[in-house]
Scaffold this active site. Structure first.
Site, short mmCIF file in Angstrom:
data_model
loop_
_atom_site.label_atom_id
_atom_site.label_comp_id
_atom_site.label_asym_id
_atom_site.label_seq_id
_atom_site.Cartn_x
_atom_site.Cartn_y
_atom_site.Cartn_z
N HIS A 1 0.84 -1.22 0.01
CA HIS A 1 -0.03 0.14 0.05
C HIS A 1 0.82 1.35 0.08
CE1 HIS A 1 -2.90 3.17 1.17
NE2 HIS A 1 -2.26 3.14 2.38
N ASP B 1 1.97 5.43 6.77
CA ASP B 1 1.17 4.55 7.79
C ASP B 1 1.94 4.18 9.04
OD1 ASP B 1 -1.89 5.03 7.16
OD2 ASP B 1 -1.38 3.37 5.56
N GLU C 1 0.63 5.47 12.34
CA GLU C 1 -0.93 5.20 12.68
C GLU C 1 -1.42 3.74 13.03
OE1 GLU C 1 -3.85 7.21 10.41
OE2 GLU C 1 -4.84 5.35 10.39
N ASP C 2 -0.35 2.87 12.06
CA ASP C 2 -0.61 1.28 11.97
C ASP C 2 0.29 0.48 12.89
OD1 ASP C 2 -3.21 1.86 10.81
OD2 ASP C 2 -2.40 1.77 8.69
ZN ZN Z 1 -2.54 4.63 3.98
#
Ligand code: ZN
Length: 184
Positions: free
Chosen positions: A31, A57, A60-61
């Site tokens: 991604h 990301d 956040e992830d």
């Molecule tokens: Zn993303």
């Protein structure tokens, strides 16, 4: 160039045990790499922007609490610099908030983001919509997919106007997937 490879490698390490939500169980790293590729395809070549896209990301992830966010932020700062860190922070949702509130805030806050963060927002939504078409989460109904499209459009509304090609790419992908879903 070397710094970009370093960002890919760093993101790959951080996301190594994660897969996308789709049925295909595609490795998560695909991604952010695609998000960076979308920006390059739209003639964006600012190194900081591409690094931030690759890392967009990771906060956040791949963190679970404030302490981990702080630790990771320091690493990003020392490895990739302040612009990259600030841009990644700008596109990271606060996971302490409920999902609906996070989604609402994305619409409200996007117009105030930096240009780099806005471009990443658009490229992120483009790739997510492409994934909804090619590799949708198993339990997502047509209505849920359409709701995602609708929400993405509202977020992108606050980010457009910086790169015509990127805006057009979003419109084309949105229309394409919208038409496909409507015809089902
Ligand atoms: Zn993303």
């Amino acid at each position: 160039m070397n710094k970009i490879i370093e960002a890919v490698s760093f993101a790959a390490d951080r996301h190594k045990n994660q897969t996308r939500k789709g049925i295909g169980k595609i490795p998560y790293i695909n991604h952010p790499v695609k998000v960076a590729q979308i920006l390059v395809d739209c003639h964006e070549n600012d190194t900081e922007l591409i690094m931030a896209a690759l890392l967009h990301d990771v906060i956040e992830d791949t963190t679970r609490n404030e302490e981990e966010i702080k630790g990771l932020s320091n690493v990003i700062l020392s490895k990739f610099g302040e612009i990259v860190l600030l841009t990644v922070m700008e596109v990271s949702d606060n996971k302490n908030l409920p999902v609906d509130e996070r989604k609402r805030l994305q619409i409200v806050n996007t117009p105030d983001l930096s240009d780099r963060a806005k471009k990443i927002k658009i490229a992120d939504k483009i790739n997510n919509i492409i994934d909804i078409k090619n590799d949708p989460p198993e339990n997502w109904t047509k209505e849920r997919k359409l709701a995602y499209l609708d929400w993405s459009k509202k977020v992108v509304e606050g980010a457009r106007g910086l790169n015509k090609k990127l805006d057009q790419y979003f419109d084309q992908v949105y229309q394409d997937v919208y038409n496909q879903l409507k015809s089902l």
